[in-house]
Design a protein around this motif. Structure first.
Motif, PDB file in Angstrom:
ATOM      1  N   ASP A 197      74.588  68.227  49.514  1.00  0.00           N
ATOM      2  CA  ASP A 197      73.941  69.482  49.177  1.00  0.00           C
ATOM      3  C   ASP A 197      72.642  69.176  48.435  1.00  0.00           C
ATOM      4  N   THR A 198      71.520  69.138  49.164  1.00  0.00           N
ATOM      5  CA  THR A 198      70.236  68.733  48.603  1.00  0.00           C
ATOM      6  C   THR A 198      69.274  69.908  48.554  1.00  0.00           C
ATOM      7  N   ASN A 199      68.308  69.816  47.666  1.00  0.00           N
ATOM      8  CA  ASN A 199      67.255  70.821  47.572  1.00  0.00           C
ATOM      9  C   ASN A 199      66.184  70.570  48.636  1.00  0.00           C
ATOM     10  N   PHE A 200      65.533  71.617  49.070  1.00  0.00           N
ATOM     11  CA  PHE A 200      64.387  71.487  49.968  1.00  0.00           C
ATOM     12  C   PHE A 200      63.508  72.709  49.828  1.00  0.00           C
ATOM     13  N   GLY A 201      62.196  72.521  50.084  1.00  0.00           N
ATOM     14  CA  GLY A 201      61.223  73.571  49.863  1.00  0.00           C
ATOM     15  C   GLY A 201      60.674  74.156  51.144  1.00  0.00           C
ATOM     16  N   ALA A 202      59.485  74.739  51.038  1.00  0.00           N
ATOM     17  CA  ALA A 202      58.833  75.413  52.165  1.00  0.00           C
ATOM     18  C   ALA A 202      57.846  74.472  52.840  1.00  0.00           C
ATOM     19  N   ASP A 203      57.779  74.554  54.160  1.00  0.00           N
ATOM     20  CA  ASP A 203      56.877  73.689  54.919  1.00  0.00           C
ATOM     21  C   ASP A 203      55.423  74.106  54.725  1.00  0.00           C
ATOM     22  N   LEU A 204      54.545  73.122  54.711  1.00  0.00           N
ATOM     23  CA  LEU A 204      53.107  73.343  54.581  1.00  0.00           C
ATOM     24  C   LEU A 204      52.390  72.653  55.737  1.00  0.00           C
ATOM     25  N   LEU A 205      51.453  73.356  56.365  1.00  0.00           N
ATOM     26  CA  LEU A 205      50.677  72.804  57.470  1.00  0.00           C
ATOM     27  C   LEU A 205      49.191  73.032  57.227  1.00  0.00           C
ATOM     28  N   LEU A 206      48.367  72.084  57.673  1.00  0.00           N
ATOM     29  CA  LEU A 206      46.916  72.175  57.500  1.00  0.00           C
ATOM     30  C   LEU A 206      46.216  71.977  58.827  1.00  0.00           C
ATOM     31  N   TRP A 207      44.989  72.500  58.929  1.00  0.00           N
ATOM     32  CA  TRP A 207      44.188  72.328  60.136  1.00  0.00           C
ATOM     33  C   TRP A 207      42.713  72.593  59.809  1.00  0.00           C
ATOM     34  N   GLY A 208      41.838  72.190  60.742  1.00  0.00           N
ATOM     35  CA  GLY A 208      40.415  72.477  60.603  1.00  0.00           C
ATOM     36  C   GLY A 208      39.572  71.251  60.334  1.00  0.00           C
ATOM     37  N   GLY A 209      38.425  71.479  59.653  1.00  0.00           N
ATOM     38  CA  GLY A 209      37.484  70.403  59.378  1.00  0.00           C
ATOM     39  C   GLY A 209      38.072  69.361  58.446  1.00  0.00           C
TER      40      GLY A 209
END
Length: 596
Positions: free
Chosen positions: A510-522
């Motif tokens: 039973d582990t903790n996990f957060g929200a996914d983050l994605l990046l794009w662009g220059g």
């Protein structure tokens, strides 16, 4: 001369020759070619075989000599000699060392999941990570490096939880837990190597940054316009107010201006602020929108104020930066505002989206018209046209803007069905993300390198995402919790299911996990955090904080820790605080910080 045996075979009719004695088709062709040559007598099969054998033997010998002396090779075949007893005694047999067993469930979780470790570190070591352009000393204050390729902590903020943070190539601004303004960067002062507190006692909650000024919102609804440059803060006019001690007055050490909208209703106050390079928007608690000049370098002239006919020459008497109500939005209960460099967005409670300002790149959501690139009156976007013929009813749920781009999310609900599959999906919601504006750097996130947007384009990587909700036993859409937009790049934080309640009483799995983050662009200044410099036209993950590029492929991706009331510090015995991680994009700079 041919041998007698070959002559006898050649004189026999081919039909009487046994198959084993017949020359091959290739040999017959070679013999016919040789016999027709004027250079000499016809060669025999025996001479051909001898010549061929000689060439093969010579080639093999040459290859062996080249391998033996030129390449330093050794004979391929060696006699098999059994090692003597001394050799066996000196030989050491290596065994795989047993892995260290975790001393506790928590240590086992750390070894089991990088996601759990990321959440844990965000609580143990709150602070600020930044990467991208360091030309102005914002990402790494005091360092001479021009770029920071991967996330790096800013030591000044170690252990701190911030109310807000804004970063740009030349300027950084933050609000600490006490509500004081903190500044750093070359635009603030080239002599300052670390952040400094500049404005105290205002209980600031939010910030917005223009070309040369900071717009700050206090908890009581007051709005302040503060010059970014330290020299202007020290030399500019300063406000004088009465002290708590009778007959005494206090003069603020920092120069600033107050932005005071007129005609506010009883109990109405400013609750949100956003700023472009030259203008800012103010949102009131009753859903009204005001606009004002946010820079002392130029008066907005591209319609971004939303006031038709308002220019420097036609401005009313009074301060040049006095707020004006955007009359075109009057009567709509606006719940969200957003600004790009020279354009504005507004979203009302019914899901209607309005835009105004510069539309040179289609950032307002409709195709630019030749000779009419600026729109100074709020115009509603026809979102229904984007879903024409789909049997879906769209409603805009959030907006974001920055640079020359605009983004908005839509909840599209299926309201009609023409076949059994569609009928079974009545009421199902698809959460979509749309982008418009300038995409030559890939900043639209659509996978296309578009210079001008004729219409908004759906970002497929951030649309129609679903996950299973164990609480309701059904599949639900994954929406976006936030989009942060910089000058040429952007990032999105998914509102996916998170878990931060793991404890010693639960299983090690039973582990903790957060929200996914994605990046794009220059990515010309490494602002995407991939460790590379190439632009990216579709959303991508990056490696976790404190890890090298490439680890995201082998281990886990960066996740953002959601809000949780925890005890800070490694031993879990520090002060109790409610904290979450947030992401911020500026011009060529990105940051993740611990937010209050």
């Amino acid at each position: 001369m041919a041998s007698p045996a070959l002559s006898r075979v050649a004189l026999r009719p081919s039909s009487l020759r046994p198959a084993a004695a017949r020359p091959s088709q290739w040999a017959r062709h070679w013999a016919r070619h040789a016999s027709s040559s004027p250079r000499g007598p016809r060669p025999t099969l025996g001479s051909f075989i001898r010549h061929t054998a000689f060439m093969v033997a010579g080639g093999a010998a040459g290859m062996y000599l080249y391998w033996r002396y030129a390449l330093g090779g050794m004979p391929i075949y060696r006699p098999l000699i059994a090692p003597d007893s001394d050799t066996l005694a000196k030989a050491e047999i290596g065994y795989e060392k047993p892995r260290k067993k975790p001393s506790s469930k928590e240590e086992g979780r750390d070894q089991l999941s990088s996601q759990h470790l990321q959440v844990k570190k965000s609580w143990e070591h709150p602070g600020v990570y930044a990467w991208g352009s360091n030309a102005g000393g914002v990402v790494a204050p005091g360092s001479q490096e021009t770029v920071i390729k991967t996330p790096r902590r800013i030591p000044y903020f170690d252990g701190q939880i911030l109310r807000d943070l804004k970063v740009d190539r030349d300027s950084g601004a933050a609000v600490n837990e006490q509500g004081d303004l903190v500044q750093w960067g070359a635009a603030f002062s080239r002599d300052a190597t670390t952040p400094e507190v500049t404005l105290k006692g205002k209980d600031i909650t939010k910030l917005a940054v223009s070309r040369d000024r900071i717009i700050a919102l206090a908890s009581n609804g007051s709005v302040y316009s503060i010059p970014i440059a330290k020299s202007d803060q020290e030399s500019g006019p300063k406000e004088t107010r009465k002290s708590w001690f009778p007959l005494w007055t206090e003069t603020s050490p920092t120069s600033y201006r107050s932005l005071k909208p007129e005609n506010l209703g009883w109990g109405e106050k400013i609750v949100d602020i956003k700023s472009g390079l030259e203008h800012c928007l103010l949102l009131t608690s009753k859903g009204r929108v005001y606009s004002a000049v946010s820079s002392s370098e130029a008066f907005p002239s591209k319609g971004q104020l939303g006031i038709p006919g308002l220019t420097w020459n036609t401005r009313p008497a009074g301060p040049y930066d006095q707020p004006h109500e955007v009359a075109g939005l009057r009567g709509f209960n606006i719940k969200a505002i957003a600004t790009g460099d020279f354009h504005s967005l507004a979203l009302d409670c019914e899901g209607r989206l309005f835009s105004f300002g510069d539309n040179s790149f289609g950032q307002l959501g409709f195709e630019p018209e030749v000779g009419a690139f600026h729109v100074d009156t709020p115009s509603q976007l026809p979102i229904n046209k984007l879903y024409s013929g789909t049997n879906l009813m769209p409603k805009v749920t959030s907006i974001a803007a920055g640079g020359l781009n605009s983004f908005f999310t839509v909840d599209a609900t299926r309201v009609r069905g023409e076949n059994p599959t569609e009928i079974a999906q009545l009421g199902r919601v698809s959460a979509d993300t749309w982008a418009c504006g300038e995409g030559i750097h890939g900043s639209l996130g659509t996978g296309k390198w578009t210079h001008v947007s004729a219409l908004p384009t759906r970002i497929k990587a951030l649309s129609e995402l679903y996950e299973y909700d164990e609480a309701t036993n059904r599949v639900v859409p994954i929406r976006l919790s936030r989009i942060a937009v910089g000058g040429t790049h952007a990032c999105a934080v998914l509102d996916n299911f998170t878990h931060v309640d793991a404890s010693g009483k639960m299983s090690v799995n039973d582990t903790n996990f957060g929200a996914d983050l994605l990046l794009w662009g220059g990515n010309e200044h490494y602002q995407l955090g991939t460790g590379k410099r190439n632009n990216v036209s579709t959303p991508v993950y990056i490696a976790p904080l404190d890890e090298m590029p490439g680890d995201a492929e082998d281990r886990h991706r960066l996740q953002i820790a959601p809000r949780k009331t925890v005890r800070l510090g490694e031993d879990g015995k520090g002060r109790t605080a409610s904290v979450e991680q947030r992401v911020e994009c500026g011009r060529y700079v990105t940051a993740v910080y611990s937010g209050a």
